[in-house]
Design an enzyme around this catalytic site. Structure first.
Site, short mmCIF file in Angstrom:
data_model
loop_
_atom_site.label_atom_id
_atom_site.label_comp_id
_atom_site.label_asym_id
_atom_site.label_seq_id
_atom_site.Cartn_x
_atom_site.Cartn_y
_atom_site.Cartn_z
N GLY A 140 0.81 -1.22 0.00
CA GLY A 140 0.00 0.00 0.00
C GLY A 140 0.83 1.26 0.00
N SER A 194 -8.58 -2.08 11.39
CA SER A 194 -9.44 -0.90 11.37
C SER A 194 -10.39 -0.96 12.56
CB SER A 194 -10.25 -0.85 10.07
OG SER A 194 -11.31 0.08 10.16
N SER A 195 -10.75 0.20 13.09
CA SER A 195 -11.66 0.22 14.24
C SER A 195 -13.06 -0.23 13.88
CB SER A 195 -11.69 1.62 14.87
OG SER A 195 -12.12 2.58 13.93
N CYS A 196 -13.35 -0.41 12.58
CA CYS A 196 -14.68 -0.90 12.20
C CYS A 196 -14.85 -2.38 12.54
CB CYS A 196 -14.94 -0.67 10.72
SG CYS A 196 -13.96 -1.73 9.63
N TYR A 201 -15.99 -5.30 4.80
CA TYR A 201 -14.64 -4.80 5.03
C TYR A 201 -14.15 -5.22 6.42
CZ TYR A 201 -10.85 -1.36 5.58
OH TYR A 201 -9.64 -0.75 5.79
N LYS A 223 -10.92 -7.60 7.52
CA LYS A 223 -9.85 -7.12 8.41
C LYS A 223 -9.69 -8.04 9.62
CE LYS A 223 -8.15 -3.44 6.45
NZ LYS A 223 -6.72 -3.34 6.13
N HIS A 272 -14.07 8.72 2.43
CA HIS A 272 -14.49 8.65 3.83
C HIS A 272 -15.06 10.01 4.25
CE1 HIS A 272 -11.75 5.06 3.95
NE2 HIS A 272 -12.74 4.62 4.69
#
Length: 305
Positions: free
Chosen positions: A7, A103-105, A132, A136, A176
């Site tokens: 990335g 990710s905090s999601c 998503y 993760k 976002h």
């Protein structure tokens, strides 16, 4: 150190490569044209040849609520595929350290307090980005299984809060929240519009951290890896309402209009803010304020027009 960075052309990766201490290390950050992370055999070949001391996995298919709702298949399959390939190649190549960005999601959706690392897999996910989040979680758990199964393998994961900054995606469909706000208010200002629409009633709360701060945490994590816990939230520990983010962007950009609310649109989780106790014990914290981060990001947006 020799650091293999996935990335490297994304927002986080570019900020890592531009960090003031990045030149202390030898980075390999292939573009997608140079290495398709969906090709497991190719990933293994490149990692074996480079023989990194550590891998930082920051690649992924990302987007806002609308993008996630429109393509859950794509968000699931691509993020699972590239994550599995990178972690599997690291293990096969004998790379001892890997720092994975989750990710905090991945945390339960219906929690009003600060999200702690122990809360992983204790409740239902937010439906608007479930695919998503599951991807993760899968990659994070693969890192855990590798660490538990093989002596000398120390694969760890950061769980960052929402990130924004230079090199962000300002596309109105895929962006976002914060880059989308910046673009909307900029267009209202330049177009002479008096109102900007907010999805929902503006009361949902979010935590955003500047991408340069996350880059600093990543460099620090590579340099102090032994002290790093296996799983750690990375964030500010402070949240603001969506209304307050719109007001901050209005203030920085210098637009004097007002806001309208579309209550038919999804606003996502009511609140999402991470607990930073482990981060504090590790002795690190972000340093860029919200207004300064928006100002830097807006400048980068204008330069990219």
């Amino acid at each position: 150190m020799k650091i293999f960075l996935t990335g490297g052309r994304g927002m986080v990766g570019k900020n890592v490569l531009l960090h003031e201490r990045a030149n202390r290390h030898e980075f390999m950050a292939p573009t997608r044209d140079e290495l398709d992370l969906r090709d497991g055999a190719a990933v293994l070949k490149v990692i074996k040849a480079f023989q990194p001391d550590i891998i930082v996995h920051a690649a992924g298919k990302v987007g806002g609520i609308e993008a996630n709702r429109a393509d859950p298949w794509g968000f699931m399959i691509e993020n699972v595929s590239i994550g599995m390939n990178v972690v599997s190649a690291a293990r096969q190549a004998g790379v001892p350290r890997l720092l994975n960005l989750a990710s905090s999601c991945i945390y339960p959706a219906n929690h009003s307090g600060h999200l702690t690392e122990e809360m992983l897999l204790t409740g239902e996910l937010e439906p608007t980005n479930e695919a998503y989040a599951i991807a993760k979680i899968a990659v994070l758990k693969l890192c855990t299984y590798a660490r538990d199964a093989i002596s000398g393998i120390e694969y760890k994961s950061f769980i960052p809060c929402n990130i924004f900054g230079p090199f962000d995606n300002f596309d109105p469909v895929r962006a976002h929240l914060l880059p989308a706000i910046i673009r909307k208010i900029h267009e209202a200002k330049t177009g002479g519009e008096n109102t900007v629409e907010i999805w929902g009633d503006g009361t949902a709360r979010r935590e955003f951290m500047y991408a340069g701060d996350l880059a600093d945490a990543i460099i620090e994590g590579c340099e102090r890896y032994e002290e790093l816990p296996p799983l750690m939230n990375v964030g500010t520990g402070v949240d603001f309402s969506i209304q307050e983010y719109y007001e901050a962007a209005r203030r920085v950009i210098g637009w004097n209009g007002s806001f309208q609310y579309d209550l038919t649109r999804p606003a996502g989780m009511k609140r999402k803010v991470v607990d930073v106790s482990r981060q504090a014990e590790w002795d690190w914290k972000p340093c860029i304020s919200l207004d300064q981060g928006i100002e830097n990001t807006y400048k980068a947006f204008l330069e990219g027009l």
